[in-house]
Design an enzyme around this catalytic site. Structure first.
Site, PDB file in Angstrom:
ATOM      1  N   CYS A  37       0.809  -1.213   0.000  1.00 48.37           N
ATOM      2  CA  CYS A  37       0.000   0.000   0.000  1.00 48.37           C
ATOM      3  C   CYS A  37       0.842   1.263   0.000  1.00 48.37           C
ATOM      4  CB  CYS A  37      -0.957  -0.001   1.186  1.00 48.37           C
ATOM      5  SG  CYS A  37      -0.224  -0.573   2.710  1.00 48.37           S
ATOM      6  N   CYS A 106      -1.548  -3.521   8.754  1.00 46.62           N
ATOM      7  CA  CYS A 106      -1.185  -2.235   9.349  1.00 46.62           C
ATOM      8  C   CYS A 106      -0.661  -2.432  10.768  1.00 46.62           C
ATOM      9  CB  CYS A 106      -2.384  -1.290   9.388  1.00 46.62           C
ATOM     10  SG  CYS A 106      -3.015  -0.898   7.764  1.00 46.62           S
TER      11      CYS A 106
END
Lengths: 127, 169
Positions: A37, A106
């Protein structure tokens, strides 16, 4: 995608954003990036003489979940020993923030950032 | 099984003539166009449709250097999502570029600043593409893997800069 309330809270009011002097002997800096990402995360810890983390700062460029994960982590590591801080698991972060499966990475990123900051600090002490 | 390269009769390479690729793509699409299968049995129609989807995926993947590189790595069993990037120097640069991009809005001439920012990122992407072409041709997949990861970061940065451009213009 809908973010959980806790993610939004950290996203809107991130804790401990900023930086510590990376050349300071008592500061450990961890940097990690997620190629999928393009997120970049910097997490820094300042360690006292007693081996306890006195302060922590972060700066994250990425999605809300990445920001929330690092923000939460800086809160958690303060007052912890290095050993305790390195024992924090990404699953605890993901659980606290109610991260959906697609955002688990994350929390993984945040865990690696702390580990890398501790590693950096330990390296400095050996010199 | 066909891979995206063999579909177009190409050998596996990072260097692709995208004009020729587009030509092969159009020719190939014509052979499976639904108009040709109006009176065909259902099974043939369905197969042609599947083939059309596959040709389209292959084209979208191969025409884009980043997607093409990712795909080539994937053919060699490498997935860039398997590892996070720890190269501190590279990440520092990414951080600085993000900071630079964030500060553009407050500048007196944001459009010019953004243009030079976009040029800078494009330049980095171009340099990486040159390296990748070399590394893929030498089958240095580990090095290519690292540079594809870097290209991914610059691509993300470029997309963000374009979003800012939409807001400015």
């Amino acid at each position: 995608m809908a973010y959980s309330e806790k993610v939004l809270d950290h996203y809107e009011k991130p804790r401990n954003v900023g930086n510590l002097d990376k050349d300071d002997q008592s500061v450990g800096t961890g940097m990690v990036g997620a190629p999928a990402c393009g997120d970049v995360m910097r997490l820094q810890i300042k360690v006292g003489d007693n081996g306890v983390i006195e302060d922590a700062k972060f700066k994250t460029y990425g999605c809300g979940s990445a920001i929330a994960s690092s923000s939460l982590l800086t809160e958690w590591v303060k007052g912890k020993t290095l050993e305790e801080a390195s024992a924090i698991k990404n699953t605890e972060i993901a659980e606290e923030l109610a991260l959906p499966p697609v955002k688990i990475h994350c929390s993984v990123l945040a865990e690696s950032a702390v580990k890398s900051a501790i590693e950096d600090y330990n390296k400095k002490q050996k010199v | 099984m066909d891979n995206y390269f063999t579909i177009f009769g190409l050998s596996q390479s990072f260097d692709i003539d995208t004009k020729k690729l587009a030509e092969y793509y159009r020719n190939l699409q014509r052979t499976v166009h639904p108009d040709k299968f109006v009176n065909a049995p259902e099974r043939e129609r369905r197969l042609a449709m599947q083939k059309a989807v596959q040709i389209n995926e292959a084209f979208q993947t191969l025409k884009n250097p980043l997607k093409r590189g990712l795909y080539m790595l994937q053919l060699h069993g490498m997935d860039i999502n398997d590892s996070s990037v720890m190269d501190a120097e590279f990440l520092m640069l990414q951080m600085e570029l993000h900071e630079q991009l964030n500060s553009i809005k407050q500048q007196s001439n944001p459009v010019d600043s953004l243009n030079s920012f976009l040029n800078q990122v494009q330049h980095e992407q171009h340099q990486l593409n040159i390296l990748l072409s070399e590394q893929f041709s030498k089958k240095s997949y580990q090095l290519a893997y690292e540079n594809i990861q870097k290209l991914q970061f610059f691509t993300k940065l470029y997309e963000e800069a374009l979003k800012l451009e939409e807001n400015l213009l």
